[in-house]
Every structure is written in C-alpha cells, then in structure tokens.
Design an enzyme around this catalytic site. Structure first.
Site, PDB file in Angstrom:
ATOM      1  CG  ASP A 114      14.894  52.009   5.719  1.00 53.30           C
ATOM      2  OD1 ASP A 114      15.021  50.777   5.672  1.00 53.30           O
ATOM      3  OD2 ASP A 114      14.382  52.601   6.680  1.00 53.30           O
ATOM      4  CG  HIS A 121       6.064  48.756   9.816  1.00 55.09           C
ATOM      5  ND1 HIS A 121       6.042  49.262  11.096  1.00 55.09           N
ATOM      6  CD2 HIS A 121       6.633  49.723   9.043  1.00 55.09           C
ATOM      7  CE1 HIS A 121       6.585  50.467  11.109  1.00 55.09           C
ATOM      8  NE2 HIS A 121       6.939  50.774   9.870  1.00 55.09           N
ATOM      9  CD  GLU A 186      11.338  52.594  11.087  1.00 53.93           C
ATOM     10  OE1 GLU A 186      12.096  52.372  10.117  1.00 53.93           O
ATOM     11  OE2 GLU A 186      10.293  53.271  11.008  1.00 53.93           O
ATOM     12  CD  GLU A 188      14.571  49.307   8.823  1.00 52.68           C
ATOM     13  OE1 GLU A 188      15.183  49.165   7.749  1.00 52.68           O
ATOM     14  OE2 GLU A 188      14.034  50.385   9.170  1.00 52.68           O
ATOM     15  CG  ASP A 220      16.060  53.823   9.731  1.00 53.78           C
ATOM     16  OD1 ASP A 220      17.062  54.544   9.799  1.00 53.78           O
ATOM     17  OD2 ASP A 220      15.058  54.117   9.065  1.00 53.78           O
ATOM     18  NE  ARG A 224       8.407  55.677  14.609  1.00 51.76           N
ATOM     19  CZ  ARG A 224       8.645  54.948  13.527  1.00 51.76           C
ATOM     20  NH1 ARG A 224       8.553  55.493  12.329  1.00 51.76           N
ATOM     21  NH2 ARG A 224       8.974  53.679  13.640  1.00 51.76           N
ATOM     22  CD  GLN A 227       8.682  58.853  10.280  1.00 47.69           C
ATOM     23  OE1 GLN A 227       8.969  58.408  11.387  1.00 47.69           O
ATOM     24  NE2 GLN A 227       8.397  58.074   9.249  1.00 47.69           N
ATOM     25  CE  LYS A 240      11.854  56.608   9.292  1.00 53.44           C
ATOM     26  NZ  LYS A 240      11.678  55.274   9.893  1.00 53.44           N
ATOM     27  CB  THR A 244      20.836  54.035  10.112  1.00 50.36           C
ATOM     28  OG1 THR A 244      19.803  54.929   9.693  1.00 50.36           O
ATOM     29  CG2 THR A 244      20.410  52.602   9.804  1.00 50.36           C
ATOM     30  CD  GLU A 345       4.588  48.366  13.703  1.00 50.80           C
ATOM     31  OE1 GLU A 345       3.882  47.493  13.177  1.00 50.80           O
ATOM     32  OE2 GLU A 345       5.834  48.408  13.581  1.00 50.80           O
TER      33      GLU A 345
END
Length: 397
Positions: A114, A121, A186, A188, A220, A224, A227, A240, A244, A345
């Site tokens: 990844d 971002h 996420e 992607e 993904d 948070r 992480q 993570k 996925t 975000e």
C-alpha cells in the site's frame, strides 16, 4: 465457441445508461446458482461465462491468476475476442444475471503493498498530526512512500468487516486494549500485477503496461487510534492489517486508454529510475457513500505519484512481483473538503464532525455501511464503471 445448445442463443440486453458496455468488460470470478467458480466478464447487468464461451482451461479456474500470467499479448487477444462475441447472439447458458451469481476474490494475492501517493491526503494528515511543522515529511516528494501489507486479509467487496481490537493510548497517557473507537476508511485504487518479474531485476516506469493487468477499487479499512499509538517508529501494523476490501471486478488497463492524463508537476524532479517516456496519471472519479449518503468525491487525477512510478519503486531494490500481486495507491483525496477519501480528513480528526443520516459522526459505528464506486472516461466516448467496493461494520469479537 459453440452456440445454440442448451436453450438457444440471444443478444445481451445492455441498459442505455449502463457503465458496463463492450468497451469496458471487467473480469471477475463468479459461481452461478448451480456450479463452481469460474472466470467471467461483466456486460451490462449480465455475467458472461468465459469458460463456456471460450472453452479454455484458464477460465475454468477460481481466480484470474492463470490469465494474468499469460501476458499482455494474450490479454488483448482475449479482450478482442470477448468484445467480438458481445456484439453477437450468445448461448443462453453462458449468460447469468448479475444479481443471481456469487462473486469471490478475483485474484490469488501473494503480496500486497500500500502506497501513500496523494499529496492532498499526505498534506492533510501532516497538518492534523504535525500542525506546527511542514506537513510533508522530507522524503515525501522524492519517492513513493509505501509499506508491505497483509495479503491474507484482503477480502472481496461486501465481506463484513469485524471491528478490530488493539492497544491504544488513552487521554491520560496510559495504554489499554480494546475495540477501535476510530474506525475509518481509505478510498483507494488497486493495481493488479499480471506478468511477473525476475528477482534482482527492477521493473522500469516504461514497462508498467507489460506487467500490470488492470485496476480494482480498494478500501483499506484503518483503525486510527490503534494506528496512532503503534505506527512510530516502524509504521502501519495492526491498525491496518485486519481487513482490506477489493472490488469483485478488475478493469483491464486497455479499457482506461482514454482516461490517461498528465501527471502533476513533480518538484524536485524524480530520480532517473522514477522517470519514463510515457508516464501518466488516470482520470478516475470516486464516490464514497456512508450509509447510502454521498459524503465525498475523491479525484484520482490529482495523485502525485503515478502507478508506474509506484511499481518502479516497489521493485527498485530487486524485489520481484508475481501474477496476482496487488499494490494500492493509498487514500485518494483532493484539496476540497468534499474530495477527502478518509473520514479522519472529512471530520478533521473528529474536531469537525459531519452529519450522516441526521446524526453527527466522525468515525464508523457498528452497523454502518460504506460503498465506494468510480467512473472513468471510456473509449466509446461515454463513462465506464469500475464496479464497487463495500462493507458492513460488525461489532468486535
């Protein structure tokens, strides 16, 4: 191909507004109501059984890997033949309504990487986590930052996502262990490797189309809070690796020929191994739905690092790739609030919650659903679809 038997033949009905016309034809692995998994192509709202149509052993398999390994010449031959057949009457037994089939992970993934290729971002997260410093770390404009993920927990779209547990740091500074309270997405784009490479021999930027078969949407999922506590000094791990999601349909690169766009200006100029004569980005627009409410439109065209540069960097040290390997772009975001491809975000770290279904929200709750779709310019002068990647959040176990 033989036609006419087992119920005759008919043309596939394609809705006028379909994003899956004969210029698209993504590949997937499906099982009809009676029978095992095999390779199919999507045309409108119909799955074409390529095992029945082409009578080739590579389509009687439960993954695309055998087709991927044949290389770009064979990929184009198959695609051209399926496009020809799509304009004719096809055996009824080789046509399956999309709603009536079961889909599975389309590739057997040996390795998953990844990246972190969106400048918007990366800048947003830098401002959130390091508000008093330069948002981008010193290496970011020099190389495509990435990490080696966990291939065994990549799942097909609509596989439920169990809320992960992990170690977190509390407001008091103490640590505890429990379900993530800051579960995120996420949005992607994933790139599926077709032809493998030789150990010790890097893949160049200009060899991208010789090695990459196509693209699929990726979510993904990210915890948070887990992480944030674990990622220093070594990077993403339990926050993570739990799940996925990958779309069930893989769009071949040839279907995206008219979606090519120039890359943004890269300053400083990349080192020679990250340059090519035909490098490009992709004009792909994503839509993120949170409990059926549209919350963001991330634009892939703004990605700083190209898919070819990611592959070149991935193999620059001599690491090899194999058919079915997957690498993803990292979160796709733009400069506007409604272009952010992650909820950290979108809610600005939880300090600016958003309204979803009348509720004030920052991160995912149990029972939430997320669905990501995408479109791109097609070769017939109309948009094509890249399928979707979705998931339902289940409580921690």
């Amino acid at each position: 191909m033989t036609g006419g038997g087992r119920g005759g033949a008919s043309r596939v009905a394609i809705p006028e507004d379909s994003l899956f016309g004969p210029e698209n034809l993504p590949y997937g692995v499906f099982a009809p109501a009676a029978g095992g998994y095999r390779v199919g192509a999507r045309l409108g709202d119909t799955v074409l059984d390529l095992a029945a149509l082409l009578d080739d052993p590579i389509f009687f398999r439960a993954d695309l890997n055998a087709l991927l390994a044949t290389g770009p010449t064979r990929w184009r031959e198959v695609r051209d033949r399926v496009r020809e057949l799509a304009e004719t009457a096809l055996p009824v037994h080789a046509q399956h309504p999309l709603h009536a089939v079961r889909m599975k992970l389309p590739i057997r993934i040996g390795d998953y990487v990844d990246f972190y290729a969106s400048i918007d971002h990366a800048t947003n997260l830098g401002r959130l986590f390091r508000p008093d410093t330069e948002p981008l770390l010193p290496n970011w404009r020099h190389l495509p930052v990435g990490y080696h993920g966990r291939a065994g927990t990549v799942v097909v779209s609509d596989t439920p996502v169990v809320r992960p547990k992990g170690q977190r740091r509390t407001d008091s500074g103490a640590t505890d262990f429990g379900p993530s309270r800051s579960l995120d997405i996420e949005a992607e784009l994933g790139f599926v490797v077709g032809t493998g490479s030789v150990l010790g021999v890097p893949v160049t930027v200009d060899e991208f189309t010789e090695h990459v078969f196509g693209v699929g949407l990726v979510n993904d999922w990210s915890a948070r809070d887990i992480q944030a506590w674990e990622y220093q000094p070594l990077g993403p791990f339990l926050g993570k690796s739990f799940t996925t999601s990958l779309s069930a349909w893989i769009t071949p690169l040839d279907a995206l020929a008219d979606a090519r766009v120039p890359l943004p200006t890269q300053t400083p100029a990349p080192l020679p191994y990250l340059r090519g004569s035909d490098d490009h980005g992709l004009d792909i627009d994503l839509t993120v739905r949170w409990n059926d409410e549209v919350v963001a439109h991330p634009p892939y065209a703004r990605m700083y690092w190209s898919p070819a540069q990611m592959l070149a960097h991935l193999t620059a040290n001599g690491a090899s790739v194999r058919p079915g390997d997957l690498y993803a772009s990292g979160t796709i975001s733009g400069p506007a609030p409604d272009q952010r491809g992650s909820f950290i975000e979108l809610s600005w770290g939880g300090t600016q919650p958003v309204t979803v279904g009348g509720e004030i929200r920052a991160f995912l709750a149990d029972g939430d659903r997320v669905r990501i779709t995408a479109t791109a310019p097609g070769t017939a002068g109309r948009p094509i679809g890249l399928g979707e990647v979705g998931g339902l959040i289940l409580p921690a176990r």
